[in-house]
Design an enzyme around this catalytic site. Structure first.
Site, PDB file in Angstrom:
ATOM      1  N   ASP A   7      -9.887   2.415   2.627  1.00 40.22           N
ATOM      2  CA  ASP A   7      -9.994   1.830   3.979  1.00 40.22           C
ATOM      3  C   ASP A   7     -10.576   2.865   4.942  1.00 40.22           C
ATOM      4  OD1 ASP A   7      -8.972  -0.649   3.330  1.00 40.22           O
ATOM      5  OD2 ASP A   7      -6.920  -0.162   3.913  1.00 40.22           O
ATOM      6  N   LYS A  15       0.820  -1.229   0.000  1.00 40.97           N
ATOM      7  CA  LYS A  15       0.000   0.000   0.000  1.00 40.97           C
ATOM      8  C   LYS A  15       0.848   1.271   0.000  1.00 40.97           C
ATOM      9  CE  LYS A  15      -4.037  -2.088   2.225  1.00 40.97           C
ATOM     10  NZ  LYS A  15      -5.007  -2.012   3.322  1.00 40.97           N
TER      11      LYS A  15
HETATM   12  P1  NAP Z   1       0.860  -3.812  10.183  1.00 40.31           P
HETATM   13  O1  NAP Z   1       1.176  -2.508   9.530  1.00 40.31           O
HETATM   14  O2  NAP Z   1       1.796  -4.951  10.018  1.00 40.31           O
HETATM   15  O3  NAP Z   1       0.670  -3.518  11.760  1.00 40.31           O
HETATM   16  C1  NAP Z   1       0.470  -4.578  12.675  1.00 40.31           C
HETATM   17  C2  NAP Z   1       0.097  -4.036  14.025  1.00 40.31           C
HETATM   18  O4  NAP Z   1      -0.150  -5.152  14.887  1.00 40.31           O
HETATM   19  C3  NAP Z   1       1.201  -3.210  14.712  1.00 40.31           C
HETATM   20  O5  NAP Z   1       0.622  -2.229  15.528  1.00 40.31           O
HETATM   21  C4  NAP Z   1       1.905  -4.274  15.549  1.00 40.31           C
HETATM   22  O6  NAP Z   1       2.591  -3.747  16.667  1.00 40.31           O
HETATM   23  C5  NAP Z   1       0.719  -5.080  16.033  1.00 40.31           C
HETATM   24  N1  NAP Z   1       1.110  -6.423  16.452  1.00 40.31           N
HETATM   25  C6  NAP Z   1       1.514  -7.436  15.661  1.00 40.31           C
HETATM   26  N2  NAP Z   1       1.787  -8.522  16.408  1.00 40.31           N
HETATM   27  C7  NAP Z   1       1.564  -8.168  17.694  1.00 40.31           C
HETATM   28  C8  NAP Z   1       1.675  -8.867  18.941  1.00 40.31           C
HETATM   29  N3  NAP Z   1       2.078 -10.134  18.996  1.00 40.31           N
HETATM   30  N4  NAP Z   1       1.345  -8.209  20.074  1.00 40.31           N
HETATM   31  C9  NAP Z   1       0.926  -6.925  20.033  1.00 40.31           C
HETATM   32  N5  NAP Z   1       0.803  -6.208  18.874  1.00 40.31           N
HETATM   33  C10 NAP Z   1       1.123  -6.829  17.717  1.00 40.31           C
HETATM   34  O7  NAP Z   1      -0.548  -4.372   9.692  1.00 40.31           O
HETATM   35  P2  NAP Z   1      -1.830  -3.496   9.260  1.00 40.31           P
HETATM   36  O8  NAP Z   1      -1.820  -3.265   7.791  1.00 40.31           O
HETATM   37  O9  NAP Z   1      -1.908  -2.318  10.165  1.00 40.31           O
HETATM   38  O10 NAP Z   1      -3.027  -4.526   9.546  1.00 40.31           O
HETATM   39  C11 NAP Z   1      -3.402  -4.821  10.882  1.00 40.31           C
HETATM   40  C12 NAP Z   1      -4.652  -5.697  10.886  1.00 40.31           C
HETATM   41  O11 NAP Z   1      -5.752  -4.996  10.319  1.00 40.31           O
HETATM   42  C13 NAP Z   1      -4.503  -6.981  10.059  1.00 40.31           C
HETATM   43  O12 NAP Z   1      -5.105  -8.013  10.774  1.00 40.31           O
HETATM   44  C14 NAP Z   1      -5.278  -6.693   8.803  1.00 40.31           C
HETATM   45  O13 NAP Z   1      -5.792  -7.875   8.218  1.00 40.31           O
HETATM   46  C15 NAP Z   1      -6.389  -5.816   9.351  1.00 40.31           C
HETATM   47  N6  NAP Z   1      -6.999  -4.970   8.322  1.00 40.31           N
HETATM   48  C16 NAP Z   1      -8.305  -5.146   8.067  1.00 40.31           C
HETATM   49  C17 NAP Z   1      -8.934  -4.350   7.112  1.00 40.31           C
HETATM   50  C18 NAP Z   1     -10.400  -4.550   6.844  1.00 40.31           C
HETATM   51  O14 NAP Z   1     -10.896  -4.093   5.814  1.00 40.31           O
HETATM   52  N7  NAP Z   1     -11.122  -5.177   7.756  1.00 40.31           N
HETATM   53  C19 NAP Z   1      -8.211  -3.386   6.400  1.00 40.31           C
HETATM   54  C20 NAP Z   1      -6.858  -3.222   6.704  1.00 40.31           C
HETATM   55  C21 NAP Z   1      -6.257  -4.034   7.664  1.00 40.31           C
HETATM   56  P3  NAP Z   1       4.139  -3.286  16.550  1.00 40.31           P
HETATM   57  O15 NAP Z   1       4.133  -1.930  15.937  1.00 40.31           O
HETATM   58  O16 NAP Z   1       4.617  -3.314  17.949  1.00 40.31           O
HETATM   59  O17 NAP Z   1       4.809  -4.315  15.661  1.00 40.31           O
END
Ligand code: NAP
Length: 325
Positions: free
Chosen positions: A100, A63
């Protein structure tokens, strides 16, 4: 001539997007195709610019890269630095948006959340959290408290919101004028000055606080073995929550949305946001058509139920259970 659209990402094999968009094209009688295309990082720009495609969507991990490839980024793209939807304009410019942001707004409205003046606790500070902050600021929340495992990342999220609110990332007056032509952007502009102190980094929920919404934007919940992103049963510190939204989605609901409901907290999973961003993407590509939201949701629910591990229970849910997923 058949118009071609593609989802660029890696992995894309289990994506629900092709099913949603094909259902929409069918309902609207559009001569269009949508395919999921596993894409390496250095292919993103060339594929977006190729004459074969009229537009498409972008998912993890591309993205941010897609945003940099646009010649006409929307205000939401500039605010978040991320693009999940692009299209080729008649003049050849590559336009893009971050739907989003709007998709989350649609889902939160369905959850019954009223953003104006609300106090929000945001879990996570990754790419999805950027879209959430933008949606909250557009909606005029009074505060967003960001709680993330890595504090530096939460600070970076706050600083980005601040830079956008103060106009530091608005390259030209023409961009500002273009933004003012769109309702969401105008809404954002009206609320932008609030961002300066609305977004705060916290190490824990504030004792005694009443949060109108707690939103999980971490990836916790993607695996059944994950711990809950936050225990919402806060007897000791007196924290209360009006509603919970989980960006993660799963057939039958996520463990965290079930946990919230068991405590009497209104809760919704991320499927509604996924459908919302797809519907808005379709309306960017075909501005004179209204997306068939219900047909797209039905396609998404059916596709999700086909996934490995969704089980027969998910396939026999009531319509209400499906909406809450
Ligand atoms: P990302 O940029 O990789 O960010 C991941 C986030 O999760 C970070 O804040 C990370 O914390 C945290 N995290 C990961 N593992 C963790 C753990 N074990 N304990 C605590 N925190 C943890 O991913 P993203 O793009 O933001 O996506 C995040 C989620 O949103 C995904 O599940 C994705 O599928 C979902 N999503 C859904 C939609 C929808 O349309 N429903 C749209 C977009 C995203 P750190 O910074 O400490 O690593």
């Amino acid at each position: 001539m058949t118009l071609r659209f593609a989802l660029l990402g890696d992995p894309v094999r289990h994506s629900i997007s092709p099913a949603m968009h094909r259902a929409a094209f069918d309902v609207l009688g559009l001569d269009a195709e949508y395919v999921a295309r596993r894409t390496a990082p250095d292919e993103v720009g060339p594929v977006m610019r190729s004459a074969d495609l009229a537009g498409g969507n972008v998912t993890l991990p591309h993205k941010l890269r897609a945003a940099r490839g646009l010649t006409r980024p929307s205000a939401a793209v500039r605010a978040t630095g991320a693009c999940n939807c692009w299209w080729r304009r008649a003049d050849g410019e590559l336009a893009g948006d971050n739907t989003d942001v709007g998709g989350l707004r649609i889902a939160l409205t369905r959850l019954g959340f009223q953003p104006r003046g609300a106090r929000v606790l945001l879990l996570g500070a990754g790419g999805a959290a950027r879209a959430a902050v933008q949606a909250f600021l557009e909606g005029g929340v009074s505060s967003v408290e960001v709680l993330n495992r890595t504090t530096a990342r939460a600070r970076a999220l706050r600083d980005r919101a601040l830079a956008h609110a103060t106009g530091a990332d608005h390259p030209t007056d023409a961009d500002r004028a273009a933004d003012a032509n769109r309702a969401t952007d105008a809404g954002y502009a009206a609320n932008a000055d609030r961002a300066v102190d609305a977004v705060r980094v916290v190490a824990a929920p504030h004792p005694g606080a009443m949060y109108d919404l707690v939103l999980n934007s971490t990836s916790l919940g993607l695996s059944p073995a994950d711990p809950l992103p936050l225990d919402l049963d806060r007897g000791a510190d007196g924290v209360r929550f009006g509603a919970a939204f989980d960006m993660v989605y799963a057939a039958g609901g996520t463990a965290w949305t079930r946990h919230a409901r068991a405590l009497g907290i209104r809760a919704m999973g991320g499927l509604e946001m996924l459908v919302g961003q797809a519907a808005l993407s379709l309306e960017r590509w075909f501005p004179d058509r209204a997306a068939p939201f219900e047909a797209m949701r039905e396609a998404a629910v059916a596709e999700l139920a086909m996934r490995p591990g969704s089980g027969p229970a998910a396939r026999s849910e009531t319509p209400r259970q499906r909406r809450e997923r």
